[in-house]
Every structure is written in C-alpha cells, then in structure tokens.
Design an enzyme around this catalytic site. Structure first.
Site, PDB file in Angstrom:
ATOM      1  N   ASP A 184       0.844  -1.187   0.000  1.00  9.32           N
ATOM      2  CA  ASP A 184       0.000   0.000   0.000  1.00  9.32           C
ATOM      3  C   ASP A 184       0.888   1.250   0.000  1.00  9.32           C
ATOM      4  O   ASP A 184       1.879   1.331   0.726  1.00  9.32           O
ATOM      5  CB  ASP A 184      -0.918  -0.005   1.229  1.00  9.32           C
ATOM      6  CG  ASP A 184      -2.068   0.980   1.105  1.00  9.32           C
ATOM      7  OD1 ASP A 184      -3.219   0.538   0.974  1.00  9.32           O
ATOM      8  OD2 ASP A 184      -1.805   2.203   1.133  1.00  9.32           O
ATOM      9  N   ILE A 185       0.536   2.230  -0.818  1.00  9.38           N
ATOM     10  CA  ILE A 185       1.351   3.427  -0.978  1.00  9.38           C
ATOM     11  C   ILE A 185       1.266   4.336   0.256  1.00  9.38           C
ATOM     12  O   ILE A 185       2.153   5.173   0.473  1.00  9.38           O
ATOM     13  CB  ILE A 185       0.893   4.182  -2.255  1.00  9.38           C
ATOM     14  CG1 ILE A 185       1.997   5.062  -2.791  1.00  9.38           C
ATOM     15  CG2 ILE A 185      -0.391   4.973  -2.012  1.00  9.38           C
ATOM     16  CD1 ILE A 185       1.727   5.611  -4.182  1.00  9.38           C
ATOM     17  N   ASN A 206     -12.856  -3.379   2.740  1.00 13.98           N
ATOM     18  CA  ASN A 206     -13.821  -2.295   2.861  1.00 13.98           C
ATOM     19  C   ASN A 206     -14.865  -2.405   1.751  1.00 13.98           C
ATOM     20  O   ASN A 206     -14.527  -2.734   0.605  1.00 13.98           O
ATOM     21  CB  ASN A 206     -13.109  -0.940   2.788  1.00 13.98           C
ATOM     22  CG  ASN A 206     -12.307  -0.655   4.044  1.00 13.98           C
ATOM     23  OD1 ASN A 206     -12.719  -1.001   5.147  1.00 13.98           O
ATOM     24  ND2 ASN A 206     -11.152  -0.024   3.888  1.00 13.98           N
ATOM     25  N   GLU A 216     -12.085   3.737  -0.681  1.00 17.31           N
ATOM     26  CA  GLU A 216     -11.647   4.825  -1.556  1.00 17.31           C
ATOM     27  C   GLU A 216     -11.513   4.378  -3.005  1.00 17.31           C
ATOM     28  O   GLU A 216     -11.736   5.173  -3.912  1.00 17.31           O
ATOM     29  CB  GLU A 216     -10.281   5.357  -1.090  1.00 17.31           C
ATOM     30  CG  GLU A 216     -10.306   6.034   0.270  1.00 17.31           C
ATOM     31  CD  GLU A 216      -8.898   6.361   0.762  1.00 17.31           C
ATOM     32  OE1 GLU A 216      -7.925   6.053   0.034  1.00 17.31           O
ATOM     33  OE2 GLU A 216      -8.784   6.893   1.866  1.00 17.31           O
ATOM     34  N   HIS A 222     -10.488  -5.123  -3.131  1.00 13.79           N
ATOM     35  CA  HIS A 222      -9.122  -5.406  -2.664  1.00 13.79           C
ATOM     36  C   HIS A 222      -9.159  -5.820  -1.207  1.00 13.79           C
ATOM     37  O   HIS A 222     -10.015  -5.377  -0.443  1.00 13.79           O
ATOM     38  CB  HIS A 222      -8.213  -4.188  -2.863  1.00 13.79           C
ATOM     39  CG  HIS A 222      -8.763  -2.914  -2.305  1.00 13.79           C
ATOM     40  ND1 HIS A 222      -9.761  -2.196  -2.944  1.00 13.79           N
ATOM     41  CD2 HIS A 222      -8.492  -2.248  -1.166  1.00 13.79           C
ATOM     42  CE1 HIS A 222     -10.060  -1.139  -2.215  1.00 13.79           C
ATOM     43  NE2 HIS A 222      -9.309  -1.140  -1.119  1.00 13.79           N
ATOM     44  N   HIS A 247      -7.052  -5.866   2.264  1.00 15.38           N
ATOM     45  CA  HIS A 247      -5.928  -5.299   3.008  1.00 15.38           C
ATOM     46  C   HIS A 247      -5.312  -6.368   3.907  1.00 15.38           C
ATOM     47  O   HIS A 247      -6.034  -7.116   4.576  1.00 15.38           O
ATOM     48  CB  HIS A 247      -6.401  -4.157   3.912  1.00 15.38           C
ATOM     49  CG  HIS A 247      -6.935  -2.959   3.198  1.00 15.38           C
ATOM     50  ND1 HIS A 247      -6.172  -1.841   2.941  1.00 15.38           N
ATOM     51  CD2 HIS A 247      -8.160  -2.695   2.692  1.00 15.38           C
ATOM     52  CE1 HIS A 247      -6.909  -0.944   2.322  1.00 15.38           C
ATOM     53  NE2 HIS A 247      -8.121  -1.432   2.152  1.00 15.38           N
TER      54      HIS A 247
HETATM   55  P1  AMP Z   1      -9.786   1.443   0.520  1.00 17.35           P
HETATM   56  O1  AMP Z   1      -9.953   2.653   1.401  1.00 17.35           O
HETATM   57  O2  AMP Z   1     -10.187   0.155   1.191  1.00 17.35           O
HETATM   58  O3  AMP Z   1     -10.448   1.625  -0.830  1.00 17.35           O
HETATM   59  O4  AMP Z   1      -8.233   1.286   0.283  1.00 17.35           O
HETATM   60  C1  AMP Z   1      -7.569   1.812  -0.833  1.00 17.35           C
HETATM   61  C2  AMP Z   1      -6.104   1.702  -0.543  1.00 17.35           C
HETATM   62  O5  AMP Z   1      -5.386   1.846  -1.741  1.00 17.35           O
HETATM   63  C3  AMP Z   1      -5.590   2.788   0.428  1.00 17.35           C
HETATM   64  O6  AMP Z   1      -5.020   2.185   1.579  1.00 17.35           O
HETATM   65  C4  AMP Z   1      -4.557   3.540  -0.408  1.00 17.35           C
HETATM   66  O7  AMP Z   1      -3.441   3.953   0.351  1.00 17.35           O
HETATM   67  C5  AMP Z   1      -4.183   2.488  -1.443  1.00 17.35           C
HETATM   68  N1  AMP Z   1      -3.661   3.018  -2.708  1.00 17.35           N
HETATM   69  C6  AMP Z   1      -4.187   3.993  -3.476  1.00 17.35           C
HETATM   70  N2  AMP Z   1      -3.438   4.198  -4.572  1.00 17.35           N
HETATM   71  C7  AMP Z   1      -2.404   3.309  -4.501  1.00 17.35           C
HETATM   72  C8  AMP Z   1      -1.286   3.011  -5.330  1.00 17.35           C
HETATM   73  N3  AMP Z   1      -1.063   3.694  -6.482  1.00 17.35           N
HETATM   74  N4  AMP Z   1      -0.431   2.050  -4.934  1.00 17.35           N
HETATM   75  C9  AMP Z   1      -0.642   1.381  -3.784  1.00 17.35           C
HETATM   76  N5  AMP Z   1      -1.680   1.594  -2.962  1.00 17.35           N
HETATM   77  C10 AMP Z   1      -2.550   2.554  -3.309  1.00 17.35           C
END
Ligand code: AMP
Ligand code: ZN
Length: 114
Positions: free
Chosen positions: A31-32, A88, A96, A101, A103
């Site tokens: 995760d970024i 989520n 988001e 996905h 986690h």
């Molecule tokens: P969610 O809130 O469950 O949709 O989680 C989305 C996740 O994607 C968040 O933890 C972000 O930090 C992660 N994320 C968004 N863009 C990227 C990316 N380019 N590379 C890796 N993780 C990402």
C-alpha cells in the site's frame, strides 16, 4: 478492466507499484500509504467493485485472495505475530478505490477495530 481505475492501471503496468506476487487471478502490492508497519493489498485482475457486484459466485476468487494474503503474510514474517485482513465495502467503510481489494495489515500491534 477500466481505463480510469487505479488498480486496473496498476494491473496493466501503466502505474508503477511494489508488486510482491502475481498470478492468473490476482496480484499483491504494498500500500502506498501504509496504515501499519506492513500493509499489503491483494487485488483481483478482474475489475469488480464490491462483493455485492459479483455476477457469478465469487467464492472462488475470494478464497484465492485469502490464500494469497496468507502466503504474503508468511513471506513478511507475520505468521506468529499475527495480522488483520480487511475488505472495505462502500461509503460507511471508507472504501476509496472502487476495485475490490483485501488489506493485509500487520508488523505491529494493531488498534481496536472501529
Ligand atoms: P480502501 O480505502 O479500502 O479503498 O483502500 C484503498 C487503498 O489503496 C488505500 O489504503 C490507499 O493507500 C491504497 N492506494 C491507493 N493508490 C495506490 C497506489 N497507487 N499504490 C498502492 N496503494 C494505493
Ligand atoms: Zn479496476
């Protein structure tokens, strides 16, 4: 696949990522914006928004994602210390990215779920 979806773009290689694993069904990246010392994402190659949107029985895909998470957690040394798996789903969860996905969070003592 969709043109704008960030995880579809990562799957295509259009956006760089720290990819730890990949097979015919899904891939694992870091995760970024990590919420724990170790924060991985298991992401299906196919664009599915939420579990509720599965057009066919998605049990196989979800099970596969869980096993990829298990294997990634083992490689990260979290078998004994433990970890948390989170998916989520929709606004109240804070989702988001509208591409399913899983986690994988660990590497330190995690706070209470809320
Ligand atoms: P969610 O809130 O469950 O949709 O989680 C989305 C996740 O994607 C968040 O933890 C972000 O930090 C992660 N994320 C968004 N863009 C990227 C990316 N380019 N590379 C890796 N993780 C990402
Ligand atoms: Zn997507």
């Amino acid at each position: 696949m969709t043109d704008q979806c960030i995880f579809c773009r990562i799957a295509r290689g259009d956006i760089p990522s720290d990819m730890l694993d990949r097979d015919h069904t899904a891939f694992v990246i870091r995760d970024i914006n990590p919420k724990a010392s170790t924060h991985l994402l298991v992401i299906p190659l196919e664009h599915v928004t939420r579990i509720a949107d599965f057009k066919v029985d998605g049990g196989g895909l979800l099970g596969h994602m869980m096993l990829m998470a298990r294997d990634a957690a083992r490689r990260e040394g979290m078998v004994e210390s433990g970890y948390r798996l989170v998916i989520n789903q929709g606004p109240d969860s804070g989702q988001e990215v509208d591409h399913l996905h899983l986690h994988v969070l660990g590497g330190n003592r995690l706070g209470a779920m809320g």
